[in-house]
Design an enzyme around this catalytic site. Structure first.
Site, PDB file in Angstrom:
ATOM      1  CD  GLU A 156      -2.178   1.295   2.959  1.00 40.16           C
ATOM      2  OE1 GLU A 156      -2.285   2.400   3.532  1.00 40.16           O
ATOM      3  OE2 GLU A 156      -2.489   0.211   3.508  1.00 40.16           O
TER       4      GLU A 156
ATOM      5  CB  THR B 247      -3.636   8.424   3.208  1.00 42.81           C
ATOM      6  OG1 THR B 247      -2.650   7.679   3.922  1.00 42.81           O
ATOM      7  CG2 THR B 247      -4.087   9.576   4.100  1.00 42.81           C
TER       8      THR B 247
ATOM      9  CE  LYS C 212      -5.433   1.980   8.233  1.00 38.15           C
ATOM     10  NZ  LYS C 212      -4.852   3.038   7.362  1.00 38.15           N
TER      11      LYS C 212
END
Length: 207
Positions: A43, A71, A131
């Site tokens: 990621e 993000t 998450k």
């Protein structure tokens, strides 16, 4: 790659390497160390300068790797990341426009949550996985308690997961864990040994 295929790869690996750095060069070095060491799920945080361009470069260099963007806070960022080659999107919180944009263009989406209520809202929004962030506010045992009530929630603890306790999260029911610089520090040989050992312990934790 379809969304379900991306999630299968993430679940099979059990760990997502998170790349975040102050410069694109630093991020590239860390990413390539992980990829060369056998960790092919990464990621790339959009807080890193020129993150979309780095995703493009890594896609060309490592075509078999599964690369995602982290993000991701809005639809525009989601589209930019997907256009660069991201196969999955990760957010620190739930943004329904990120989920819908990701799904529209074929990317799996993993939004962040911190409470059971947020987990349910993420499930309702269509999250492919969730998450659990920051994981430092939780323990594997408290996550297990939540999964007893919400066994359908595919959780990915991130933020505070260490090399030592990562298998504990998997044993408690996590689909995978997210981890940062602890994976890529040192030489490629050192990172290879570290990542190989971690993945072995994760497989053992699954039973």
């Amino acid at each position: 790659m379809y969304r379900w295929q991306a999630m299968n790869v993430i679940a099979e690996h059990g760990v997502v390497g998170i790349i975040r750095a102050e410069t694109a060069q630093q991020a590239g070095l860390r990413a390539r160390t992980c990829l060369d060491s056998g960790l092919s799920v990464l990621e790339i945080s959009l807080t890193t300068p020129d993150a979309p361009e780095l995703i493009k470069e890594l896609r060309r260099e490592y075509p078999s790797a599964l690369l995602g963007a982290g993000t991701v806070l809005d639809a525009a960022s989601a589209w930019t990341a997907i256009a660069a080659g991201a196969g999955f999107l990760v957010s620190p919180s739930l943004h329904e426009d990120v989920v819908s944009t990701g799904h529209r263009y074929g990317a799996a989406v993993i939004p962040g949550t911190d409470t059971p209520g947020e987990i349910v809202r993420a499930l309702s929004a269509g999250a492919d996985a969730i998450k659990l962030f920051p994981a430092s506010r939780w323990t594997p045992e408290s996550m297990r308690d939540v999964l007893a009530a919400l066994p359908q929630a595919p959780l990915v603890p991130t933020g505070g997961v260490s090399l030592e306790n990562a298998p504990d999260w998997i044993a408690a029911g996590a689909v995978a864990v997210g981890m940062g610089s602890a994976l890529s520090r040192g030489s490629t040989d050192e990172a290879t040994a570290r990542i190989s050992d971690l993945r072995t312990r994760i497989r053992t934790a699954r039973g």
